[in-house]
Design an enzyme around this catalytic site. Structure first.
Site, mmCIF file in Angstrom:
data_model
loop_
_atom_site.group_PDB
_atom_site.id
_atom_site.type_symbol
_atom_site.label_atom_id
_atom_site.label_comp_id
_atom_site.label_asym_id
_atom_site.label_seq_id
_atom_site.Cartn_x
_atom_site.Cartn_y
_atom_site.Cartn_z
ATOM 1 N N TRP A 201 35.476 65.970 51.410
ATOM 2 C CA TRP A 201 35.454 66.579 50.079
ATOM 3 C C TRP A 201 34.523 65.870 49.105
ATOM 4 O O TRP A 201 34.177 66.426 48.068
ATOM 5 C CB TRP A 201 36.867 66.582 49.485
ATOM 6 C CG TRP A 201 37.540 65.232 49.517
ATOM 7 C CD1 TRP A 201 38.448 64.792 50.435
ATOM 8 C CD2 TRP A 201 37.333 64.132 48.614
ATOM 9 N NE1 TRP A 201 38.818 63.498 50.165
ATOM 10 C CE2 TRP A 201 38.160 63.072 49.049
ATOM 11 C CE3 TRP A 201 36.550 63.945 47.476
ATOM 12 C CZ2 TRP A 201 38.206 61.846 48.387
ATOM 13 C CZ3 TRP A 201 36.591 62.722 46.819
ATOM 14 C CH2 TRP A 201 37.412 61.692 47.272
ATOM 15 N N ASN A 202 34.124 64.620 49.389
ATOM 16 C CA ASN A 202 33.414 63.860 48.346
ATOM 17 C C ASN A 202 31.968 64.307 48.136
ATOM 18 O O ASN A 202 31.401 64.098 47.076
ATOM 19 C CB ASN A 202 33.496 62.352 48.612
ATOM 20 C CG ASN A 202 32.931 61.955 49.951
ATOM 21 O OD1 ASN A 202 32.787 62.767 50.848
ATOM 22 N ND2 ASN A 202 32.618 60.674 50.099
ATOM 23 N N LYS A 225 34.207 73.301 59.613
ATOM 24 C CA LYS A 225 35.508 73.242 58.951
ATOM 25 C C LYS A 225 35.298 72.623 57.567
ATOM 26 O O LYS A 225 35.018 71.443 57.425
ATOM 27 C CB LYS A 225 36.474 72.397 59.782
ATOM 28 C CG LYS A 225 37.716 71.875 59.070
ATOM 29 C CD LYS A 225 38.582 72.957 58.482
ATOM 30 C CE LYS A 225 39.825 72.352 57.834
ATOM 31 N NZ LYS A 225 39.534 71.604 56.586
ATOM 32 N N GLY A 280 34.736 61.120 57.806
ATOM 33 C CA GLY A 280 36.066 60.947 57.233
ATOM 34 C C GLY A 280 36.613 59.568 57.548
ATOM 35 O O GLY A 280 35.865 58.619 57.807
ATOM 36 N N SER A 281 37.924 59.463 57.581
ATOM 37 C CA SER A 281 38.559 58.158 57.741
ATOM 38 C C SER A 281 38.523 57.701 59.192
ATOM 39 O O SER A 281 38.436 58.506 60.130
ATOM 40 C CB SER A 281 40.016 58.221 57.273
ATOM 41 O OG SER A 281 40.802 58.968 58.186
ATOM 42 N N GLU A 302 31.128 59.386 61.451
ATOM 43 C CA GLU A 302 30.783 58.555 60.279
ATOM 44 C C GLU A 302 32.089 58.308 59.551
ATOM 45 O O GLU A 302 32.620 59.188 58.869
ATOM 46 C CB GLU A 302 29.746 59.279 59.406
ATOM 47 C CG GLU A 302 29.141 58.381 58.344
ATOM 48 C CD GLU A 302 29.749 58.613 56.975
ATOM 49 O OE1 GLU A 302 30.559 57.737 56.563
ATOM 50 O OE2 GLU A 302 29.437 59.610 56.333
ATOM 51 N N LEU A 303 32.618 57.087 59.715
ATOM 52 C CA LEU A 303 33.995 56.811 59.327
ATOM 53 C C LEU A 303 34.059 55.850 58.134
ATOM 54 O O LEU A 303 33.090 55.680 57.416
ATOM 55 C CB LEU A 303 34.743 56.263 60.546
ATOM 56 C CG LEU A 303 34.630 57.134 61.806
ATOM 57 C CD1 LEU A 303 35.347 56.492 62.989
ATOM 58 C CD2 LEU A 303 35.149 58.539 61.553
ATOM 59 N N CYS A 336 31.518 56.886 50.720
ATOM 60 C CA CYS A 336 31.797 56.011 51.856
ATOM 61 C C CYS A 336 30.931 54.763 51.855
ATOM 62 O O CYS A 336 31.237 53.805 52.569
ATOM 63 C CB CYS A 336 31.619 56.777 53.160
ATOM 64 S SG CYS A 336 30.032 57.613 53.296
ATOM 65 N N GLU A 434 39.493 49.816 51.920
ATOM 66 C CA GLU A 434 38.544 50.526 51.066
ATOM 67 C C GLU A 434 39.297 51.194 49.913
ATOM 68 O O GLU A 434 40.170 52.034 50.135
ATOM 69 C CB GLU A 434 37.807 51.573 51.902
ATOM 70 C CG GLU A 434 36.652 52.244 51.205
ATOM 71 C CD GLU A 434 35.905 53.196 52.128
ATOM 72 O OE1 GLU A 434 34.711 53.444 51.881
ATOM 73 O OE2 GLU A 434 36.506 53.687 53.112
ATOM 74 N N GLU A 511 22.888 60.304 61.168
ATOM 75 C CA GLU A 511 22.587 61.567 60.502
ATOM 76 C C GLU A 511 21.382 61.381 59.601
ATOM 77 O O GLU A 511 21.170 60.305 59.040
ATOM 78 C CB GLU A 511 23.795 62.043 59.694
ATOM 79 C CG GLU A 511 24.970 62.404 60.581
ATOM 80 C CD GLU A 511 26.136 62.997 59.829
ATOM 81 O OE1 GLU A 511 26.815 63.871 60.390
ATOM 82 O OE2 GLU A 511 26.365 62.607 58.660
#
Length: 537
Positions: A201-202, A225, A280-281, A302-303, A336, A434, A511
């Site tokens: 969402w960020n 998604k 995400g996480s 990408e966590l 992130c 974090e 990415e």
């Protein structure tokens, strides 16, 4: 009125007494009435093209469809808590249909030339630029970031389409000399297939384009998604994809909130999906990786991060302050790669802390649509609770709250003061976890070896930053930081031309950049025999 509201409520220096007096007066209602007078009846921004706001539908096979069950979920404005609208609650059956659609489309789309795919991405880019103001308004509405930040994200997001449109015609294989006389070995780069993309969402626009761009450039089709908190920006991008002439089934955008685990399970276990890209996480990334193991999908993860930001005593302190502000407080600390642990060498600690706090004190917190606002709300109550817990934990263990440290309920349900803490130590929660919010904790260190060890004392390794004018130290520290990305004398490292990704438990894969297209391709080897025979005359 907007200026009065900003002055009395949104400025960190406003006293509690003044805030209390303002709350008891009739002014808040007057201010809100004046502010929302330029909004529609649904309290939303007036878009120049209202058709970009897609409610109760997802984009599948070039059509706008509802969930088979008819179920929807609500999306709320993080600044006001008010309802924005509803979106379809896709389930496993709906997701399978989208995957099947993408599979059919892949059979044809993979055979388009690189130049044809390039033109489609370029058209999509042009439409994003033409509709930048509306896209920014949607981002501010559902994400909360100020308009200026939202416009910056739209530009950043569109640039991925531009970048990968230029990569699409340049997907090269190799010719390799064989060790067998008369043989030739060739490699072909082929699209991996249907890709499942799960975005956060960020950055509701940029995280879509950073994944979709390279996928389409090489000939893949996608099922995206969209995040449940910010689905309207991805759906607007789907509308622009339709207008750009992206063939039906090539880009599919689906939504879910409560059914997200169910949708994720289908994407990660369906045999037709050959690639998953997730941002995400770390805990969710590990779960998705397990789910993918049954069909051995290609993965990009990408966590989470815990970015160190180091200021050495030979640094330009003013430049370091500017870099820390950009890195730590971008999107109210909800990125992130935000600096999470600020390490400052003892000789410049007090100077840096004073200058840094002075700059933070000038921030203006408020609704992202208001002129002059620099920082908006956190995304939801859970994020707010975590930020407050980190501050209270640090304060209870001896840290000093130099600035901020409190909620701002006068502004809305999810606002927190930009916060600066000094005297932060390794036993505090924000050192290991974090924060993902507007809290800057300043640690003190003495030696280079000490700070590199502290910076690396974490299971994750996404980004790291440091400031120094010693060229030998620059190379030495950059090589010793256990992260996937390093910013040297800068707090901003994101760029479509730069490979974005981490190491350790921050994931793998890259990415953006020329490496980004490789994540969506497989290498096929072809050996030709009999190449050494003489030519027939």
């Amino acid at each position: 009125m907007a200026l009065l509201h900003k002055t009395l409520l949104a400025t960190p220096r406003t006293t509690a007494a003044v805030r209390s007096q303002f709350r008891r007066s009739a002014l808040p209602a007057i201010v809100n009435s004046c502010y929302y007078s330029r909004f529609s009846s649904t309290m939303g921004p007036k878009l120049r093209d209202p058709s970009l706001f897609k409610q109760d539908v997802c984009y599948v096979n070039g059509e706008w469809v509802k969930a088979r069950s008819g179920k929807t979920f609500e999306v709320h404005d993080p600044a006001t808590g008010q309802l924005i609208g509803t979106c379809p609650e896709f389930d496993a059956h709906d997701t399978e249909k989208a995957i099947e659609t993408a599979a059919v489309a892949f059979d044809e789309f993979r055979h388009k030339t690189g130049r044809e795919r390039s033109k489609l991405l370029r058209k999509w880019y042009d439409l994003m630029v033409e509709n930048a103001d509306d896209l920014a308004a949607l981002i501010t509405w559902e994400n909360g970031k100020p308009t200026a930040d939202a416009k910056g994200e739209v530009t950043y997001a569109a640039n991925f389409f531009e970048w990968f449109s230029e990569e699409a015609p340049r997907i090269y294989g190799n010719t390799i000399p064989s060790s067998v006389p008369g043989n030739r070995v060739l490699t072909l780069k082929e699209p991996v297939g249907v890709c499942g993309l799960i975005t956060p969402w960020n950055f509701p626009a940029a995280m879509i384009t950073r994944k979709v761009g390279p996928a389409l450039a090489v000939g893949c089709t996608v099922v995206c998604k969209a995040p449940g908190e910010t689905p309207y920006t991805p759906l607007a991008l789907a509308e622009l994809a339709h207008r750009a002439g992206i063939p039906p089934g090539v880009v599919n955008v689906i939504t879910a909130l409560h059914a997200t685990p169910e949708v994720g399970q289908v994407l990660t276990t369906h045999p037709t999906v050959r690639k998953i890209s997730f941002t995400g996480s770390t805990p969710v990334g590990k779960l998705l990786m397990k789910q993918c193991s049954g069909t051995l999908k290609k993965l990009s993860l990408e966590l989470g991060g815990n970015a160190p930001f180091i200021v050495f005593d030979d640094a330009d302190v003013d430049l370091a302050v500017a870099g820390a502000l950009a890195s730590k407080f971008r999107s109210s600390g909800q990125t992130c790669v935000c600096a999470n642990r600020l390490y400052v060498q003892r000789a410049v600690y007090d100077e840096f802390a004073a200058k840094f706090a002075a700059k933070v004190r000038d921030f203006t917190v408020g609704n992202g649509f208001q002129p002059g606002v620099t920082h908006g709300p956190l995304i939801h109550a859970r994020a707010l609770d975590k930020v407050e817990q980190h501050v209270r934990d640090a304060e209870g263990k001896g840290a000093t709250v130099v600035l901020g440290g409190r909620r701002m309920p006068d502004l809305g349900p999810n606002f927190f003061q930009p916060t600066v803490l000094t005297g932060v130590t390794a036993d505090m929660a924000l050192a290991a976890d974090e924060t993902f919010g507007p809290v800057a904790g300043l640690f003190c260190f003495d030696t280079e070896d000490e700070v590199v060890a502290m910076a690396n004392a974490t299971p994750v390794g996404l980004a790291g930053y440091f400031f120094s004018r010693d060229v030998h130290r620059v190379h030495r520290v950059a090589e010793h930081l256990e992260v996937g990305m390093v910013g040297v004398n800068t707090g901003l490292i994101s760029d479509p031309a730069a490979p974005f990704g981490g190491v350790k438990e921050s994931g793998f894969g890259r990415e953006g950049s020329l490496y980004g297209v490789g994540e969506y391709m497989v290498t096929k080897m072809v050996t030709y025999g009999g190449m050494g025979k003489p030519l027939q005359r």
